[in-house]
Design a protein around this motif. Structure first.
Motif, PDB file in Angstrom:
ATOM      1  N   ASP A 100       0.849  -1.188   0.000  1.00 20.53           N
ATOM      2  CA  ASP A 100       0.000   0.000   0.000  1.00 20.53           C
ATOM      3  C   ASP A 100       0.885   1.237   0.000  1.00 20.53           C
ATOM      4  O   ASP A 100       1.998   1.234   0.535  1.00 20.53           O
ATOM      5  N   LYS A 101       0.395   2.323  -0.588  1.00 25.12           N
ATOM      6  CA  LYS A 101       1.175   3.556  -0.645  1.00 25.12           C
ATOM      7  C   LYS A 101       1.401   4.152   0.737  1.00 25.12           C
ATOM      8  O   LYS A 101       2.372   4.871   0.961  1.00 25.12           O
ATOM      9  N   GLU A 102       0.550   3.837   1.664  1.00 23.34           N
ATOM     10  CA  GLU A 102       0.660   4.383   3.024  1.00 23.34           C
ATOM     11  C   GLU A 102       1.545   3.517   3.926  1.00 23.34           C
ATOM     12  O   GLU A 102       1.814   3.895   5.054  1.00 23.34           O
ATOM     13  N   SER A 103       2.001   2.347   3.471  1.00 25.63           N
ATOM     14  CA  SER A 103       2.852   1.490   4.313  1.00 25.63           C
ATOM     15  C   SER A 103       4.264   2.055   4.373  1.00 25.63           C
ATOM     16  O   SER A 103       4.681   2.843   3.523  1.00 25.63           O
ATOM     17  N   THR A 104       5.010   1.619   5.404  1.00 26.71           N
ATOM     18  CA  THR A 104       6.359   2.158   5.581  1.00 26.71           C
ATOM     19  C   THR A 104       7.371   1.363   4.763  1.00 26.71           C
ATOM     20  O   THR A 104       7.169   0.188   4.449  1.00 26.71           O
ATOM     21  N   HIS A 105       8.432   2.044   4.480  1.00 19.85           N
ATOM     22  CA  HIS A 105       9.515   1.447   3.709  1.00 19.85           C
ATOM     23  C   HIS A 105      10.167   0.295   4.476  1.00 19.85           C
ATOM     24  O   HIS A 105      10.576  -0.703   3.872  1.00 19.85           O
ATOM     25  N   ASN A 106      10.287   0.418   5.791  1.00 19.62           N
ATOM     26  CA  ASN A 106      10.942  -0.610   6.607  1.00 19.62           C
ATOM     27  C   ASN A 106      10.217  -1.954   6.511  1.00 19.62           C
ATOM     28  O   ASN A 106      10.862  -3.004   6.494  1.00 19.62           O
ATOM     29  N   THR A 107       8.912  -1.922   6.468  1.00 17.81           N
ATOM     30  CA  THR A 107       8.147  -3.171   6.371  1.00 17.81           C
ATOM     31  C   THR A 107       8.421  -3.870   5.044  1.00 17.81           C
ATOM     32  O   THR A 107       8.623  -5.089   5.000  1.00 17.81           O
ATOM     33  N   LEU A 108       8.454  -3.105   3.967  1.00 20.47           N
ATOM     34  CA  LEU A 108       8.735  -3.678   2.652  1.00 20.47           C
ATOM     35  C   LEU A 108      10.156  -4.256   2.589  1.00 20.47           C
ATOM     36  O   LEU A 108      10.361  -5.364   2.097  1.00 20.47           O
ATOM     37  N   VAL A 109      11.127  -3.515   3.118  1.00 16.71           N
ATOM     38  CA  VAL A 109      12.511  -3.991   3.093  1.00 16.71           C
ATOM     39  C   VAL A 109      12.652  -5.247   3.948  1.00 16.71           C
ATOM     40  O   VAL A 109      13.323  -6.203   3.561  1.00 16.71           O
ATOM     41  N   HIS A 110      11.994  -5.287   5.108  1.00 16.16           N
ATOM     42  CA  HIS A 110      12.046  -6.470   5.971  1.00 16.16           C
ATOM     43  C   HIS A 110      11.428  -7.676   5.253  1.00 16.16           C
ATOM     44  O   HIS A 110      11.996  -8.783   5.278  1.00 16.16           O
ATOM     45  N   LEU A 111      10.309  -7.473   4.587  1.00 19.57           N
ATOM     46  CA  LEU A 111       9.658  -8.555   3.848  1.00 19.57           C
ATOM     47  C   LEU A 111      10.561  -9.074   2.725  1.00 19.57           C
ATOM     48  O   LEU A 111      10.746 -10.287   2.571  1.00 19.57           O
ATOM     49  N   LEU A 112      11.153  -8.170   1.957  1.00 18.90           N
ATOM     50  CA  LEU A 112      12.031  -8.579   0.860  1.00 18.90           C
ATOM     51  C   LEU A 112      13.278  -9.299   1.365  1.00 18.90           C
ATOM     52  O   LEU A 112      13.741 -10.277   0.758  1.00 18.90           O
ATOM     53  N   ASN A 113      13.842  -8.834   2.484  1.00 16.48           N
ATOM     54  CA  ASN A 113      15.014  -9.510   3.057  1.00 16.48           C
ATOM     55  C   ASN A 113      14.668 -10.925   3.512  1.00 16.48           C
ATOM     56  O   ASN A 113      15.456 -11.854   3.336  1.00 16.48           O
ATOM     57  N   GLU A 114      13.506 -11.096   4.108  1.00 19.18           N
ATOM     58  CA  GLU A 114      13.090 -12.425   4.555  1.00 19.18           C
ATOM     59  C   GLU A 114      12.847 -13.356   3.366  1.00 19.18           C
ATOM     60  O   GLU A 114      13.193 -14.533   3.399  1.00 19.18           O
ATOM     61  N   ILE A 115      12.261 -12.813   2.311  1.00 19.28           N
ATOM     62  CA  ILE A 115      12.011 -13.624   1.115  1.00 19.28           C
ATOM     63  C   ILE A 115      13.333 -14.062   0.492  1.00 19.28           C
ATOM     64  O   ILE A 115      13.539 -15.236   0.197  1.00 19.28           O
ATOM     65  N   LYS A 116      14.236 -13.119   0.297  1.00 18.81           N
ATOM     66  CA  LYS A 116      15.514 -13.435  -0.328  1.00 18.81           C
ATOM     67  C   LYS A 116      16.397 -14.294   0.578  1.00 18.81           C
ATOM     68  O   LYS A 116      17.268 -15.004   0.110  1.00 18.81           O
ATOM     69  N   GLY A 117      16.169 -14.230   1.863  1.00 21.61           N
ATOM     70  CA  GLY A 117      16.901 -15.106   2.773  1.00 21.61           C
ATOM     71  C   GLY A 117      16.442 -16.549   2.680  1.00 21.61           C
ATOM     72  O   GLY A 117      17.183 -17.467   3.015  1.00 21.61           O
ATOM     73  N   TYR A 118      15.235 -16.761   2.207  1.00 21.58           N
ATOM     74  CA  TYR A 118      14.705 -18.122   2.107  1.00 21.58           C
ATOM     75  C   TYR A 118      14.840 -18.710   0.709  1.00 21.58           C
ATOM     76  O   TYR A 118      15.220 -19.860   0.538  1.00 21.58           O
ATOM     77  N   THR A 119      14.511 -17.923  -0.319  1.00 21.55           N
ATOM     78  CA  THR A 119      14.481 -18.466  -1.677  1.00 21.55           C
ATOM     79  C   THR A 119      15.093 -17.475  -2.651  1.00 21.55           C
ATOM     80  O   THR A 119      15.194 -16.280  -2.366  1.00 21.55           O
ATOM     81  N   SER A 120      15.478 -17.982  -3.808  1.00 20.16           N
ATOM     82  CA  SER A 120      16.014 -17.112  -4.861  1.00 20.16           C
ATOM     83  C   SER A 120      15.003 -16.952  -6.004  1.00 20.16           C
ATOM     84  O   SER A 120      15.372 -16.556  -7.097  1.00 20.16           O
ATOM     85  N   ALA A 121      13.757 -17.263  -5.730  1.00 22.43           N
ATOM     86  CA  ALA A 121      12.711 -17.111  -6.745  1.00 22.43           C
ATOM     87  C   ALA A 121      12.535 -15.629  -7.077  1.00 22.43           C
ATOM     88  O   ALA A 121      12.725 -14.756  -6.221  1.00 22.43           O
ATOM     89  N   PRO A 122      12.191 -15.306  -8.309  1.00 19.48           N
ATOM     90  CA  PRO A 122      12.011 -13.901  -8.676  1.00 19.48           C
ATOM     91  C   PRO A 122      10.821 -13.275  -7.955  1.00 19.48           C
ATOM     92  O   PRO A 122       9.814 -13.936  -7.716  1.00 19.48           O
ATOM     93  N   VAL A 123      10.997 -12.004  -7.595  1.00 22.25           N
ATOM     94  CA  VAL A 123       9.956 -11.275  -6.843  1.00 22.25           C
ATOM     95  C   VAL A 123       9.470 -10.124  -7.715  1.00 22.25           C
ATOM     96  O   VAL A 123      10.257  -9.363  -8.261  1.00 22.25           O
ATOM     97  N   SER A 124       8.140 -10.024  -7.860  1.00 18.65           N
ATOM     98  CA  SER A 124       7.569  -8.896  -8.581  1.00 18.65           C
ATOM     99  C   SER A 124       6.917  -7.959  -7.562  1.00 18.65           C
ATOM    100  O   SER A 124       6.272  -8.381  -6.630  1.00 18.65           O
ATOM    101  N   LEU A 125       7.137  -6.663  -7.769  1.00 23.69           N
ATOM    102  CA  LEU A 125       6.608  -5.634  -6.857  1.00 23.69           C
ATOM    103  C   LEU A 125       5.477  -4.880  -7.527  1.00 23.69           C
ATOM    104  O   LEU A 125       5.480  -4.651  -8.726  1.00 23.69           O
ATOM    105  N   GLY A 126       4.504  -4.458  -6.702  1.00 26.14           N
ATOM    106  CA  GLY A 126       3.383  -3.682  -7.209  1.00 26.14           C
ATOM    107  C   GLY A 126       2.734  -2.887  -6.104  1.00 26.14           C
ATOM    108  O   GLY A 126       3.109  -2.977  -4.942  1.00 26.14           O
ATOM    109  N   ASN A 127       1.755  -2.091  -6.456  1.00 25.77           N
ATOM    110  CA  ASN A 127       1.003  -1.278  -5.503  1.00 25.77           C
ATOM    111  C   ASN A 127      -0.375  -1.903  -5.292  1.00 25.77           C
ATOM    112  O   ASN A 127      -0.956  -2.477  -6.203  1.00 25.77           O
TER     113      ASN A 127
END
Length: 131
Positions: free
Chosen positions: A102-129
């Motif tokens: 969401d546009k109102e969510s914080t950047h830290n939450t998105l970065v934490h989510l992406l770090n956790e994903i990349k820490g588990y798998t190397s599958a491609p990640v697509s980003l959107g709003n």
């Protein structure tokens, strides 16, 4: 006394020079012969696509305006992202991951989510709003 016939002679043929000539000719023909390897076409064989026994899974993460993380429309804890991915990975192979924030969510939450994903798998990640 015995008489010897003057016309009889012991004739012997020496074959050594003849054998030398035969071996020299044999060596000559062996050395001058060109050995050609048969040419073959190089084939690029198509690798067989074996059907996979496991199904493919595409997790969909969403970050709401109040920084809640949803995985496939279910609220999950921010610390259990890798655990939930492991649970989905046990059901099938993760081929891609979708993240919508969401546009109102914080950047830290998105970065934490992406770090956790990349820490588990190397599958491609697509980003959107979300909106």
């Amino acid at each position: 006394m015995t008489k010897q016939n003057p016309h009889t002679q012991n004739a012997e043929v020496d074959m050594n020079p003849m054998l030398d000539i035969v071996f020299i000719l044999l060596i000559f023909f062996i050395v001058t012969t060109s050995f050609n390897r048969p040419t073959a076409l190089d084939l690029n064989r198509v690798k067989e696509n074996k059907p996979s026994l496991s199904q493919t899974v595409t997790p969909q993460f969403q970050i709401t305006n109040d920084n809640q993380i949803l995985l496939n429309n279910k609220v999950i804890d921010a610390q259990s992202i890798a655990i939930n991915l492991a649970r989905l990975d046990a059901n099938g192979e993760i081929t891609a991951i979708s993240v919508a924030a969401d546009k109102e969510s914080t950047h830290n939450t998105l970065v934490h989510l992406l770090n956790e994903i990349k820490g588990y798998t190397s599958a491609p990640v697509s980003l959107g709003n979300l909106r």
